[in-house]
Design a protein around this motif. Sequence first.
Motif, PDB file in Angstrom:
ATOM      1  N   ALA A  48       0.837  -1.206   0.000  1.00  0.00           N
ATOM      2  CA  ALA A  48       0.000   0.000   0.000  1.00  0.00           C
ATOM      3  C   ALA A  48       0.873   1.258   0.000  1.00  0.00           C
ATOM      4  CB  ALA A  48      -0.930  -0.006   1.203  1.00  0.00           C
ATOM      5  N   VAL A  55       1.192   7.036  -6.483  1.00  0.00           N
ATOM      6  CA  VAL A  55       0.114   7.996  -6.765  1.00  0.00           C
ATOM      7  C   VAL A  55       0.587   9.418  -6.469  1.00  0.00           C
ATOM      8  CG1 VAL A  55      -2.158   8.791  -5.998  1.00  0.00           C
ATOM      9  CG2 VAL A  55      -1.788   6.382  -6.444  1.00  0.00           C
ATOM     10  N   VAL A  76       5.032  15.686   6.559  1.00  0.00           N
ATOM     11  CA  VAL A  76       3.734  15.240   7.082  1.00  0.00           C
ATOM     12  C   VAL A  76       3.764  13.732   7.344  1.00  0.00           C
ATOM     13  CG1 VAL A  76       1.328  14.849   6.440  1.00  0.00           C
ATOM     14  CG2 VAL A  76       2.319  17.106   6.163  1.00  0.00           C
ATOM     15  N   TYR A  80       3.551  11.704  10.898  1.00  0.00           N
ATOM     16  CA  TYR A  80       2.539  10.688  11.112  1.00  0.00           C
ATOM     17  C   TYR A  80       3.165   9.375  11.612  1.00  0.00           C
ATOM     18  CZ  TYR A  80      -1.543   7.846  10.592  1.00  0.00           C
ATOM     19  OH  TYR A  80      -2.572   6.999  10.869  1.00  0.00           O
ATOM     20  N   LEU A  87       2.747   6.379  19.894  1.00  0.00           N
ATOM     21  CA  LEU A  87       1.506   5.817  20.415  1.00  0.00           C
ATOM     22  C   LEU A  87       1.711   4.374  20.852  1.00  0.00           C
ATOM     23  CD1 LEU A  87      -1.735   6.605  20.345  1.00  0.00           C
ATOM     24  CD2 LEU A  87      -1.705   4.760  18.692  1.00  0.00           C
ATOM     25  N   PHE A  88       2.426   3.597  20.007  1.00  0.00           N
ATOM     26  CA  PHE A  88       2.607   2.194  20.350  1.00  0.00           C
ATOM     27  C   PHE A  88       3.616   1.989  21.472  1.00  0.00           C
ATOM     28  CE2 PHE A  88      -0.043   1.321  16.783  1.00  0.00           C
ATOM     29  CZ  PHE A  88      -0.702   0.180  17.203  1.00  0.00           C
TER      30      PHE A  88
ATOM     31  N   ILE B   5      -4.978  19.050   1.738  1.00  0.00           N
ATOM     32  CA  ILE B   5      -4.737  17.607   1.642  1.00  0.00           C
ATOM     33  C   ILE B   5      -4.106  17.080   2.940  1.00  0.00           C
ATOM     34  CG2 ILE B   5      -3.296  15.881   0.465  1.00  0.00           C
ATOM     35  CD1 ILE B   5      -3.966  17.306  -2.140  1.00  0.00           C
ATOM     36  N   PHE B   6      -3.201  17.881   3.541  1.00  0.00           N
ATOM     37  CA  PHE B   6      -2.584  17.467   4.807  1.00  0.00           C
ATOM     38  C   PHE B   6      -3.644  17.299   5.895  1.00  0.00           C
ATOM     39  CE2 PHE B   6       1.500  19.876   3.472  1.00  0.00           C
ATOM     40  CZ  PHE B   6       1.802  18.845   2.600  1.00  0.00           C
ATOM     41  N   LEU B   9      -5.400  14.131   5.347  1.00  0.00           N
ATOM     42  CA  LEU B   9      -4.581  12.965   5.704  1.00  0.00           C
ATOM     43  C   LEU B   9      -4.632  12.719   7.211  1.00  0.00           C
ATOM     44  CD1 LEU B   9      -1.448  13.352   3.396  1.00  0.00           C
ATOM     45  CD2 LEU B   9      -3.289  11.681   3.209  1.00  0.00           C
ATOM     46  N   PHE B  10      -4.626  13.809   7.985  1.00  0.00           N
ATOM     47  CA  PHE B  10      -4.661  13.616   9.434  1.00  0.00           C
ATOM     48  C   PHE B  10      -6.048  13.230   9.927  1.00  0.00           C
ATOM     49  CE2 PHE B  10      -0.432  15.342   9.444  1.00  0.00           C
ATOM     50  CZ  PHE B  10       0.161  14.599  10.453  1.00  0.00           C
ATOM     51  N   PHE B  12      -8.100  11.163   8.294  1.00  0.00           N
ATOM     52  CA  PHE B  12      -8.134   9.710   8.134  1.00  0.00           C
ATOM     53  C   PHE B  12      -7.020   9.054   8.956  1.00  0.00           C
ATOM     54  CE2 PHE B  12     -10.882  10.724   4.614  1.00  0.00           C
ATOM     55  CZ  PHE B  12     -11.761   9.660   4.623  1.00  0.00           C
ATOM     56  N   GLY B  13      -5.893   9.762   9.083  1.00  0.00           N
ATOM     57  CA  GLY B  13      -4.783   9.234   9.865  1.00  0.00           C
ATOM     58  C   GLY B  13      -5.205   8.925  11.294  1.00  0.00           C
ATOM     59  N   GLY B  14      -6.010   9.787  11.885  1.00  0.00           N
ATOM     60  CA  GLY B  14      -6.519   9.570  13.240  1.00  0.00           C
ATOM     61  C   GLY B  14      -7.306   8.273  13.317  1.00  0.00           C
ATOM     62  N   PHE B  16      -7.046   5.750  11.249  1.00  0.00           N
ATOM     63  CA  PHE B  16      -6.107   4.631  11.054  1.00  0.00           C
ATOM     64  C   PHE B  16      -5.443   4.260  12.378  1.00  0.00           C
ATOM     65  CE2 PHE B  16      -5.408   5.899   6.345  1.00  0.00           C
ATOM     66  CZ  PHE B  16      -6.418   5.059   5.964  1.00  0.00           C
ATOM     67  N   LEU B  17      -5.135   5.272  13.187  1.00  0.00           N
ATOM     68  CA  LEU B  17      -4.524   5.021  14.495  1.00  0.00           C
ATOM     69  C   LEU B  17      -5.466   4.227  15.393  1.00  0.00           C
ATOM     70  CD1 LEU B  17      -2.722   8.296  15.630  1.00  0.00           C
ATOM     71  CD2 LEU B  17      -1.698   6.096  15.117  1.00  0.00           C
ATOM     72  N   ALA B  20      -5.425   0.785  14.270  1.00  0.00           N
ATOM     73  CA  ALA B  20      -4.178   0.086  14.609  1.00  0.00           C
ATOM     74  C   ALA B  20      -4.182  -0.358  16.073  1.00  0.00           C
ATOM     75  CB  ALA B  20      -2.986   0.992  14.327  1.00  0.00           C
ATOM     76  N   VAL B  21      -4.620   0.533  16.974  1.00  0.00           N
ATOM     77  CA  VAL B  21      -4.616   0.208  18.397  1.00  0.00           C
ATOM     78  C   VAL B  21      -5.591  -0.930  18.694  1.00  0.00           C
ATOM     79  CG1 VAL B  21      -5.275   1.066  20.669  1.00  0.00           C
ATOM     80  CG2 VAL B  21      -3.827   2.453  19.187  1.00  0.00           C
ATOM     81  N   ARG B  23      -6.816  -3.068  16.596  1.00  0.00           N
ATOM     82  CA  ARG B  23      -6.384  -4.286  15.918  1.00  0.00           C
ATOM     83  C   ARG B  23      -5.370  -5.037  16.798  1.00  0.00           C
ATOM     84  NH1 ARG B  23      -7.052  -6.242  10.630  1.00  0.00           N
ATOM     85  NH2 ARG B  23      -6.594  -8.341  11.254  1.00  0.00           N
ATOM     86  N   LEU B 172      -5.884   7.737  -2.899  1.00  0.00           N
ATOM     87  CA  LEU B 172      -4.794   7.473  -1.955  1.00  0.00           C
ATOM     88  C   LEU B 172      -5.327   6.880  -0.645  1.00  0.00           C
ATOM     89  CD1 LEU B 172      -1.696   7.995  -1.612  1.00  0.00           C
ATOM     90  CD2 LEU B 172      -2.288  10.165  -0.575  1.00  0.00           C
ATOM     91  N   PHE B 176      -5.046   2.690   1.189  1.00  0.00           N
ATOM     92  CA  PHE B 176      -4.736   2.199   2.540  1.00  0.00           C
ATOM     93  C   PHE B 176      -5.947   1.526   3.201  1.00  0.00           C
ATOM     94  CE2 PHE B 176      -1.218   5.053   1.804  1.00  0.00           C
ATOM     95  CZ  PHE B 176      -0.163   4.310   2.326  1.00  0.00           C
ATOM     96  N   MET B 180      -6.637  -2.709   4.820  1.00  0.00           N
ATOM     97  CA  MET B 180      -7.048  -2.744   6.228  1.00  0.00           C
ATOM     98  C   MET B 180      -8.398  -3.403   6.430  1.00  0.00           C
ATOM     99  SD  MET B 180      -5.820   0.978   7.408  1.00  0.00           S
ATOM    100  CE  MET B 180      -7.255   1.145   8.415  1.00  0.00           C
TER     101      MET B 180
END
Lengths: 94, 185
Positions: A48, A55, A76, A80, A87-88, B5-6, B9-10, B12-14, B16-17, B20-21, B23, B172, B176, B180
């Motif tokens: 990914a 992209v 950025v 991230y 966090l982990f 865009i940034f 990203l954050f 969706f990034g949040g 994703f976090l 992740a936790v 998961r 993009l 991801f 997932m």
Amino acid sequence: MSTEKHHISSYMSHGTVLTILLTLTAISVAMAEFHLGALSVAVALLVASIKGTTVLTYFMHLKYESMFTRIMVAAVFVVYVLVIVLLFFDYSFR
Amino acid sequence: MWIFIFTELFLFGGLFLVYAVFRSQYSADFHKAAEETNTFIGTLNTIVLLISSMTVAMSITAIQSNQKGRAIRLLLVTLLLAAVFMVNKYFEWGHKFELKLYPGSAVLANLPKGELLFFGLYFMMTGLHALHVLVGMILLTVTIFRIKSGHIHTGNFSMIENSGLYWHLVDLIWIFLFPMMYLIT
């Protein structure tokens, strides 16, 4: 923005990028069939990330943007990744 | 446009976090729940979005080389592909609803906690993404009209560039989301 000189990508190059992206998709779907266990998460995320970078570089023409924009985008993603790592760290030492 | 865009990203990034936790905390439940999602539709939609990203990139090439008609046709193909994506999503969600798997359903509430979390994130993230697809479709439609009216041309194509960037962002994020939700079990 549009007063600056722009790089015009050829139709052919867009086609090539799409072929690469579709191939990578096929690879990640095929890999998922193998049930690699813990490794499957790493493989899927790696593929990914390669797709995402492709992209960003070609479709979002970062390759032809100013150095400033490119550094900003890289920063950025670095921030991230740091957030994920921290966090982990926090979660694993609770 | 990049700053916007940034922020996306954050956003969706949040999520994703969170994914992740949870998961890592409920890997067995996530494994079971992820097998419920339809890999075929997920793969199909990935291909559809990737092709649509290419047609948007090509339409920018067309505008830059002063091929107005071709640019409009390429954007129309993109809109069509976006519609295909949404129809697939409709059937995919529709099937989940038939199985009584939707936020707030009794069936979902009785599942183990991890599976409940997976489906919560699944609906939240694919839903938020689908909302972005809809916004992208509106942006592309406006762009088509502005090409037609002559506002966007070889000398002034910021708008098609920016709606193009937005559309690639949608692609993009999906790149991801797809592993997932559909691939990793």
